[in-house]
Design a protein around this motif. Sequence first.
Motif, PDB file in Angstrom:
ATOM      1  N   HIS A  74       0.845  -1.199   0.000  1.00 17.96           N
ATOM      2  CA  HIS A  74       0.000   0.000   0.000  1.00 17.96           C
ATOM      3  C   HIS A  74       0.879   1.246   0.000  1.00 17.96           C
ATOM      4  N   ALA A  75       1.887   1.253   0.871  1.00 14.95           N
ATOM      5  CA  ALA A  75       2.772   2.408   0.968  1.00 14.95           C
ATOM      6  C   ALA A  75       3.565   2.621  -0.312  1.00 14.95           C
ATOM      7  N   ALA A  76       4.070   1.536  -0.884  1.00 13.10           N
ATOM      8  CA  ALA A  76       4.845   1.652  -2.118  1.00 13.10           C
ATOM      9  C   ALA A  76       4.001   2.219  -3.252  1.00 13.10           C
ATOM     10  N   GLY A  77       2.751   1.767  -3.341  1.00 14.93           N
ATOM     11  CA  GLY A  77       1.866   2.282  -4.382  1.00 14.93           C
ATOM     12  C   GLY A  77       1.567   3.754  -4.212  1.00 14.93           C
ATOM     13  N   ALA A  78       1.326   4.174  -2.973  1.00 18.21           N
ATOM     14  CA  ALA A  78       1.055   5.589  -2.709  1.00 18.21           C
ATOM     15  C   ALA A  78       2.283   6.430  -3.042  1.00 18.21           C
ATOM     16  N   ALA A  79       3.465   5.953  -2.627  1.00 22.27           N
ATOM     17  CA  ALA A  79       4.697   6.693  -2.896  1.00 22.27           C
ATOM     18  C   ALA A  79       4.979   6.781  -4.394  1.00 22.27           C
ATOM     19  N   ALA A  80       4.791   5.667  -5.098  1.00 27.32           N
ATOM     20  CA  ALA A  80       5.050   5.651  -6.534  1.00 27.32           C
ATOM     21  C   ALA A  80       4.146   6.617  -7.272  1.00 27.32           C
ATOM     22  N   ALA A  81       2.873   6.659  -6.876  1.00 25.49           N
ATOM     23  CA  ALA A  81       1.929   7.570  -7.536  1.00 25.49           C
ATOM     24  C   ALA A  81       2.322   9.022  -7.295  1.00 25.49           C
ATOM     25  N   LEU A  82       2.709   9.358  -6.082  1.00 23.44           N
ATOM     26  CA  LEU A  82       3.126  10.729  -5.787  1.00 23.44           C
ATOM     27  C   LEU A  82       4.362  11.100  -6.595  1.00 23.44           C
ATOM     28  N   ALA A  83       5.302  10.160  -6.701  1.00 21.12           N
ATOM     29  CA  ALA A  83       6.519  10.425  -7.474  1.00 21.12           C
ATOM     30  C   ALA A  83       6.203  10.606  -8.953  1.00 21.12           C
ATOM     31  N   ALA A  84       5.418   9.679  -9.494  1.00 17.55           N
ATOM     32  CA  ALA A  84       5.136   9.703 -10.931  1.00 17.55           C
ATOM     33  C   ALA A  84       4.348  10.930 -11.340  1.00 17.55           C
ATOM     34  N   THR A  85       3.361  11.288 -10.556  1.00 15.79           N
ATOM     35  CA  THR A  85       2.495  12.415 -10.939  1.00 15.79           C
ATOM     36  C   THR A  85       3.156  13.769 -10.691  1.00 15.79           C
ATOM     37  N   SER A  86       4.228  13.784  -9.879  1.00 13.37           N
ATOM     38  CA  SER A  86       4.934  15.047  -9.623  1.00 13.37           C
ATOM     39  C   SER A  86       6.230  15.158 -10.405  1.00 13.37           C
ATOM     40  N   GLY A  87       6.628  14.064 -11.079  1.00 12.68           N
ATOM     41  CA  GLY A  87       7.858  14.069 -11.851  1.00 12.68           C
ATOM     42  C   GLY A  87       9.109  13.914 -11.009  1.00 12.68           C
ATOM     43  N   ALA A  88       8.951  13.463  -9.772  1.00 10.71           N
ATOM     44  CA  ALA A  88      10.092  13.293  -8.873  1.00 10.71           C
ATOM     45  C   ALA A  88      10.505  11.831  -8.799  1.00 10.71           C
ATOM     46  N   ALA A  89      11.722  11.579  -8.343  1.00 14.39           N
ATOM     47  CA  ALA A  89      12.143  10.215  -8.038  1.00 14.39           C
ATOM     48  C   ALA A  89      11.518   9.806  -6.712  1.00 14.39           C
ATOM     49  N   PRO A  90      11.234   8.528  -6.507  1.00 13.42           N
ATOM     50  CA  PRO A  90      10.613   8.096  -5.251  1.00 13.42           C
ATOM     51  C   PRO A  90      11.382   8.543  -4.010  1.00 13.42           C
ATOM     52  N   GLY A  91      12.715   8.543  -4.085  1.00 14.58           N
ATOM     53  CA  GLY A  91      13.514   8.947  -2.935  1.00 14.58           C
ATOM     54  C   GLY A  91      13.455  10.422  -2.634  1.00 14.58           C
ATOM     55  N   ASP A  92      12.939  11.215  -3.574  1.00 10.39           N
ATOM     56  CA  ASP A  92      12.850  12.663  -3.381  1.00 10.39           C
ATOM     57  C   ASP A  92      11.482  13.123  -2.911  1.00 10.39           C
ATOM     58  N   VAL A  93      10.526  12.217  -2.826  1.00  7.85           N
ATOM     59  CA  VAL A  93       9.185  12.573  -2.365  1.00  7.85           C
ATOM     60  C   VAL A  93       9.225  12.773  -0.856  1.00  7.85           C
ATOM     61  N   ASP A  94       8.609  13.840  -0.388  1.00  7.08           N
ATOM     62  CA  ASP A  94       8.533  14.110   1.048  1.00  7.08           C
ATOM     63  C   ASP A  94       7.752  12.983   1.711  1.00  7.08           C
ATOM     64  N   VAL A  95       8.391  12.283   2.648  1.00 10.48           N
ATOM     65  CA  VAL A  95       7.741  11.126   3.268  1.00 10.48           C
ATOM     66  C   VAL A  95       6.486  11.536   4.020  1.00 10.48           C
ATOM     67  N   ARG A  96       6.417  12.785   4.452  1.00  9.38           N
ATOM     68  CA  ARG A  96       5.195  13.238   5.129  1.00  9.38           C
ATOM     69  C   ARG A  96       4.005  13.251   4.180  1.00  9.38           C
ATOM     70  N   CYS A  97       4.259  13.508   2.919  1.00  7.40           N
ATOM     71  CA  CYS A  97       3.179  13.447   1.923  1.00  7.40           C
ATOM     72  C   CYS A  97       2.726  12.005   1.710  1.00  7.40           C
ATOM     73  N   ILE A  98       3.690  11.089   1.706  1.00  4.24           N
ATOM     74  CA  ILE A  98       3.352   9.667   1.579  1.00  4.24           C
ATOM     75  C   ILE A  98       2.527   9.218   2.778  1.00  4.24           C
ATOM     76  N   GLN A  99       2.972   9.579   3.964  1.00  7.49           N
ATOM     77  CA  GLN A  99       2.259   9.210   5.184  1.00  7.49           C
ATOM     78  C   GLN A  99       0.844   9.775   5.198  1.00  7.49           C
ATOM     79  N   ARG A 100       0.716  11.013   4.741  1.00  6.35           N
ATOM     80  CA  ARG A 100      -0.604  11.652   4.707  1.00  6.35           C
ATOM     81  C   ARG A 100      -1.532  10.911   3.748  1.00  6.35           C
ATOM     82  N   LEU A 101      -1.011  10.512   2.588  1.00  9.04           N
ATOM     83  CA  LEU A 101      -1.832   9.806   1.611  1.00  9.04           C
ATOM     84  C   LEU A 101      -2.223   8.420   2.131  1.00  9.04           C
ATOM     85  N   ILE A 102      -1.292   7.711   2.769  1.00  5.78           N
ATOM     86  CA  ILE A 102      -1.622   6.415   3.352  1.00  5.78           C
ATOM     87  C   ILE A 102      -2.740   6.566   4.377  1.00  5.78           C
ATOM     88  N   ALA A 103      -2.635   7.581   5.221  1.00  7.73           N
ATOM     89  CA  ALA A 103      -3.669   7.813   6.234  1.00  7.73           C
ATOM     90  C   ALA A 103      -5.010   8.138   5.599  1.00  7.73           C
TER      91      ALA A 103
END
Length: 463
Positions: free
Chosen positions: A418-447
């Motif tokens: 679930h977390a990987a999918g949320a992170a991947a979507a945030l990275a892909a739709t923002s044009g960022a690499a997964p490691g550059d996505v703010d983890v707080r945004c990932i956590q917020r989306l998971i929640a």
Amino acid sequence: MTVERKSETTPKQYDVIVAGGGPSGTMAAIASSRSGAKTLLIERYGFLGGMITNALVGPMQSFHSREEQLVTGIAQEVIDRLVAVGGSPGHVKDMVGFAASITPVDVEKLKYVLQEMCIESSVHVQLHTVVTGVRMDAGSIRSLEMFNKSGASEAEASVYIDCTGDGDVMWLAGVPFEKGRKKDGLAQPMTMMFRMGGVDLTEVRAFMKSHPHEFVLVDGWESCSHVGVSGFFSLVRSARLSGELSVERDRVLFFELPVKGEVSVNMTRVIRYDATDGAALSAAEILSRQQVMEVVRFLNRRIPGFGAAYLINCGTQIGVRESRRIQGKYTLTADDVLSGRTFDDVIARGSYPIDIHSPDSGELDATELNRGSAYDIPYRCLLNDHVHNLLVAGRCISATHEAIASARVSPTAMAIGHAAGAAAALAATSGAAPGDVDVRCIQRLIAQQGGNLGIGHETRIEE
């Protein structure tokens, strides 16, 4: 006659590609698609569910710590929908007491629920398809090469998630990995799970009541709704001494399924075989089915309640506990698990004991967490320093041999997916690499999608 084979010269385009439709992969694909990313899910079999459905690994353990439900969100939605179609009783108390809860499932209904959730979430599902290669470009994956009945093809995405269990994509991409335990590289044994019907569970319970010393039992086990057996130690010992049972196993281990009189048996043990070696995996499959027949004969002859029981089916494939594990930005350790360590970049939580089936004997070594404790899995365990647009989820995350013995179980794998999918979507739709996505945004989306990263949730274990 010469037949021209059709081939695709232009790779299909996606935002996120998930390789592997097991517990982590299906959750990753659903989370990614629901988060707005065009998502492809690739699965080598004709159905989803991975080790749960193709290897009959069950019951699912554990959605809970002793104090709260840890795995929620999309994974809990799966169980809710299974309950609605009569495919599970939900989360019930574990008679063995090994896990805080167990979740028996009807695998055929689970296959249906997972595919419907993917369809409803607009995931592009490609079954009967294997990844055969990876095209790289300056430290990133450019495309995946695949093969199915239509022949060879390619697909491109911004972000890729390896949920193959064996880490096939990260291996093909040249990412460093580890296998097995540190001293000799041996992994936990593989097991061919199988179902039996016609089991008299009333007779089983009666024997347990009169011979409690023969079993591992939780306090108040008699009130548990579903039978779980870890025991018959003396009967197994006697059969091994007489040569009737050659399988390196010290106990009978089975769990009641949702259908009356049906159980899932976990007794075969194939040791010293490498699940990532084609010849070894083939040999393990053959040996495991020979063991199944031996175990069935033993159960029929020796075990109360099994006199009229019969074999229903074996797994489509042998169950694999451990194979490749990526060398990630952080490696989860046994100390992290046992101490209940927390991390600022938490993306999933677990509470299952460190459950090591010996790689070279019939022993089971289990180390339980402190009662009520849980541990965090950090986002860095999904990332690596070599391929920038690749995430991993499931049992191939970055963890030691001991730590993955806890984190490998299906509910935890679902939360990681679930977390990987949320992170991947945030990275892909923002044009960022997964490691550059703010983890707080990932956590917020998971929640937002119902995941539990530390906030108390209602416990739903049926007594």
